[in-house]
Design a protein around this motif. Sequence first.
Motif, mmCIF file in Angstrom:
data_model
loop_
_atom_site.group_PDB
_atom_site.id
_atom_site.type_symbol
_atom_site.label_atom_id
_atom_site.label_comp_id
_atom_site.label_asym_id
_atom_site.label_seq_id
_atom_site.Cartn_x
_atom_site.Cartn_y
_atom_site.Cartn_z
ATOM 1 N N TYR A 183 3.662 120.061 20.876
ATOM 2 C CA TYR A 183 3.995 118.852 20.134
ATOM 3 C C TYR A 183 5.280 118.985 19.337
ATOM 4 O O TYR A 183 5.768 118.014 18.779
ATOM 5 N N VAL A 206 10.402 118.054 24.801
ATOM 6 C CA VAL A 206 10.113 118.000 26.225
ATOM 7 C C VAL A 206 8.894 117.110 26.390
ATOM 8 O O VAL A 206 7.956 117.202 25.613
ATOM 9 N N ASN A 207 8.913 116.220 27.355
ATOM 10 C CA ASN A 207 7.715 115.439 27.646
ATOM 11 C C ASN A 207 7.358 115.577 29.116
ATOM 12 O O ASN A 207 8.198 115.899 29.942
ATOM 13 N N THR A 208 6.082 115.344 29.390
ATOM 14 C CA THR A 208 5.562 115.647 30.715
ATOM 15 C C THR A 208 4.926 114.421 31.358
ATOM 16 O O THR A 208 4.234 113.665 30.684
ATOM 17 N N PHE A 255 2.102 113.979 33.842
ATOM 18 C CA PHE A 255 1.095 114.889 34.368
ATOM 19 C C PHE A 255 0.665 114.504 35.774
ATOM 20 O O PHE A 255 0.743 113.352 36.180
ATOM 21 N N ALA A 259 -2.988 111.393 33.649
ATOM 22 C CA ALA A 259 -3.646 111.621 32.359
ATOM 23 C C ALA A 259 -3.333 110.530 31.345
ATOM 24 O O ALA A 259 -2.981 110.797 30.202
ATOM 25 N N LEU A 260 -3.444 109.287 31.751
ATOM 26 C CA LEU A 260 -3.259 108.178 30.814
ATOM 27 C C LEU A 260 -4.511 108.034 29.957
ATOM 28 O O LEU A 260 -5.603 108.395 30.375
ATOM 29 N N PHE A 261 -4.331 107.485 28.740
ATOM 30 C CA PHE A 261 -5.478 107.349 27.845
ATOM 31 C C PHE A 261 -6.305 106.127 28.247
ATOM 32 O O PHE A 261 -5.827 104.992 28.141
ATOM 33 N N GLU A 319 -0.164 100.419 24.291
ATOM 34 C CA GLU A 319 -0.541 101.489 23.353
ATOM 35 C C GLU A 319 -0.359 102.872 23.969
ATOM 36 O O GLU A 319 -0.071 103.839 23.272
ATOM 37 N N PHE A 362 2.090 105.559 22.157
ATOM 38 C CA PHE A 362 1.322 106.667 21.569
ATOM 39 C C PHE A 362 2.215 107.670 20.828
ATOM 40 O O PHE A 362 1.983 107.976 19.657
ATOM 41 N N GLY A 363 3.230 108.154 21.517
ATOM 42 C CA GLY A 363 4.099 109.172 20.916
ATOM 43 C C GLY A 363 4.893 108.634 19.737
ATOM 44 O O GLY A 363 5.140 109.355 18.770
ATOM 45 N N ARG A 371 5.603 106.395 29.160
ATOM 46 C CA ARG A 371 4.983 107.032 28.007
ATOM 47 C C ARG A 371 5.722 108.305 27.623
ATOM 48 O O ARG A 371 5.859 108.637 26.442
ATOM 49 N N ALA A 372 6.212 109.027 28.633
ATOM 50 C CA ALA A 372 6.931 110.266 28.351
ATOM 51 C C ALA A 372 8.354 109.969 27.891
ATOM 52 O O ALA A 372 8.839 110.559 26.920
ATOM 53 N N ASN A 424 9.830 108.645 24.165
ATOM 54 C CA ASN A 424 10.084 109.567 23.051
ATOM 55 C C ASN A 424 11.495 110.158 23.095
ATOM 56 O O ASN A 424 11.820 111.010 22.292
ATOM 57 N N ARG A 453 -6.838 117.252 30.309
ATOM 58 C CA ARG A 453 -5.442 116.882 30.461
ATOM 59 C C ARG A 453 -5.051 115.771 29.493
ATOM 60 O O ARG A 453 -3.888 115.652 29.116
ATOM 61 N N LEU A 454 -6.050 114.953 29.085
ATOM 62 C CA LEU A 454 -5.739 113.912 28.106
ATOM 63 C C LEU A 454 -5.324 114.546 26.794
ATOM 64 O O LEU A 454 -4.431 114.067 26.103
ATOM 65 N N GLU A 457 -0.892 116.215 23.101
ATOM 66 C CA GLU A 457 -0.081 117.275 22.486
ATOM 67 C C GLU A 457 1.362 117.155 22.937
ATOM 68 O O GLU A 457 2.300 117.302 22.165
ATOM 69 N N ASP A 458 1.516 116.880 24.214
ATOM 70 C CA ASP A 458 2.842 116.750 24.792
ATOM 71 C C ASP A 458 3.621 115.626 24.121
ATOM 72 O O ASP A 458 4.830 115.707 23.963
ATOM 73 N N LEU A 459 2.901 114.584 23.713
ATOM 74 C CA LEU A 459 3.560 113.425 23.108
ATOM 75 C C LEU A 459 3.765 113.598 21.610
ATOM 76 O O LEU A 459 4.171 112.670 20.932
ATOM 77 N N GLY A 460 3.457 114.779 21.086
ATOM 78 C CA GLY A 460 3.783 115.065 19.700
ATOM 79 C C GLY A 460 2.598 115.117 18.755
ATOM 80 O O GLY A 460 2.776 115.216 17.551
ATOM 81 N N ALA A 461 1.378 115.049 19.293
ATOM 82 C CA ALA A 461 0.207 115.039 18.422
ATOM 83 C C ALA A 461 -0.227 116.469 18.100
ATOM 84 O O ALA A 461 -0.387 117.281 19.005
ATOM 85 N N ARG A 521 -7.043 110.457 17.482
ATOM 86 C CA ARG A 521 -6.589 109.364 18.345
ATOM 87 C C ARG A 521 -7.059 109.481 19.788
ATOM 88 O O ARG A 521 -6.926 108.530 20.541
#
Lengths: 395, 292
Positions: free
Chosen positions: A76, A80-82, A84, A88-90, A97, A101-102, A162-163, A166, B186-187, B192-196, B204
């Motif tokens: 975090y 770097v953003n990934t 996946f 791996a969407l919420f 949203e 998220f980020g 989403r990636a 940011n 992976r969620l 974490e990847d997005l900064g959490a 969240r």
Amino acid sequence: MSKELIRLKDVSQTFDDGVTVLKDINIYFNDREFLTLLGPSGCGKTTLLRIIGGFQTPTAGEVYFDGEKINNVPPYKRQVNTVFQKYALFPHLNVYENVAFGLRIPREETGPNGKAVKVKLPRAEIDARVREMLEVVSLKGFEHRSIASLSGGQQQRVAIARALVNRPKVLLLDEPLGALDKRLRKDMQQELKRIQQRLGITFINVTHDQEEALAMSDTVVVMNEGVVQQIGTPEDIYNEPKNAFVADFIGESNIVDGIMRADRVVEIFNRRFPCLDAGFEKDEPVDVVIRPEDVDIVPEAEGQLRGVVTSVTFKGVHYDTIVDFYGFKWLIETTDYCPVDSRIGIKIDPDGIHVMKKSKYSGLYGDYSSYSEEYDEINDPTLLEAEEERADDED
Amino acid sequence: MMRTKRGWFAFPYMIWMALFVVIPIVIMLVYSLTVPVETAEGEVLRGSLENFTGMTQYLSVFGRSFWLALIATVICLAIGYPVAYLMSREGPGFQRVVMALIMLPMWMNFLLRTYSWMAILENNGLLNQLFQKLGVIALYNRLTGSDIDHFQMIRTSGAVVLGMVYNYLPFMILPIYTVLTKLDRRLIEAAEDLGANASTVFRRVTLPLSVSGVVSGVTMVFVPAVSTFALSRLLGGGTQMMLGDLIENQFLGGAYNPHLGAAISMVMMVIVVICMLVMNHFGDGEGEAVML
């Protein structure tokens, strides 16, 4: 070339069960470059990506980002953003949203008195950036849709948005197109390339699909068994493969034993062929790569080599013709139809011959004796997927 | 597709449900809406709402039942969620041990477990003896200037809540644990990847995605806790009458009045169903929310 952004120095990764997936990786990534890590399942490419993303700490070696060592920086805190594998969407958030998220997470910044303060982005800026990014990935109007209602291609776009929202310096893509059908995959290749050029950031893509790697990348890194086999532009990798593994993995190749009789002269099947390669020892045994499209079929009497056709498959643009030369079977792509059991001759131009040093992969690849089975395997998507799953489990 | 083909597979269950769920509820409904009247030909039933209007004198019992059940549920959640969370994150060895610890008491009879709590909480029970030995009681007396020789633990509402928590905690842990283990790792990595950081990931992603487990757990604790009856008599010593005791009293006890008992049961059922509907609404309606 632009400046270096990420460097891996002597990176090795061994898992708890003693399996070594990466061995002494030395590699650097330039800013604004589209780089692809290419290799078969289980070659360590995903692990390499996870190390850059911060999800895995290498057992040995150093990772540098912009000159700073980041081995122990958690994901975090990395720029770097990934994207996946399988996105791996919420599932509990809608498209908007997910992308936001980020941005909704307060960032730590150094305040005026030198203390760390949490800074929240203003709502209006979040909104503007989310909408802008949804436009980049062509998902305008999808803001309030639920994730479950999207198609695979749309989910893929949400994951990218989403990636990217940011504004990372590097975007990591873990088999981003693997779950899409062939047609969509082609479109998304173009799309990804377009996005990368528009935003001007580094993309590091992981794939086992050589066609995808060649089509999208500025640089391709070919890996096998946790070792980098070759780094180069797509053209380099295709035209000047370093060893039999690379030659076989990228495109179709006939790989035969040869001997360098002199500079620019190689002997195959006891016949001398002019070629463009030099700098080998005299009489050094070598691997010779001949691409199927570089072979011309001529009447038997005029051929440099003579053989018997053992199988012909119509592929649309050309015929895949398997020809037996002294017990060694070659694949030739030709627009001339030659019936099975006919005797033919072939000619190879000097620039159609590529000579490689012998390696541990010599003799393992490039023979088309078991051609049909190999082809079925490549064409059977379930087999590939099953292999993928296994590789995932190993990771 | 499946509906028409093997529909008759469900018949035994439907007959079972009709015999033991629907018909009893109808009987109770009839009882609750009638009162017995003496006439020349003997006793007959007459339609009336007086069972319901007469119930107001028991408002305090209703209040206590729901209040204690609520407290027990909250405590179960406060203990159960962290346990389930830890279990889902730790290795299989840890999971097995904790799971065994959770399941073990459930293999013993409910009454036995409650009797052993009585032995522990008794005025001269294990816990008070221990406090005596350790000088805790003497210390307490010195600090507060009081003069007690034991702590009053049994026959308090606290003891009843304790009994509920002890008995129903597994029903809170298991559904939450199930949901958390199914949560896609992976969620969490994506967040974490997005900064959490860890706490943001929990707030969240993990928490919102485990709501369905929480709803199931709350339901499975709250519903039996509201209607509990032996617990309150054994651990509450009759000072903490709850709905279950009240109803039991109407059918078997001294205050014999099955019509009133049926009416109280109906009201309790309706309130519980309303509570559950509200809960399920929070759980998005999806997930494994259990109604009964």
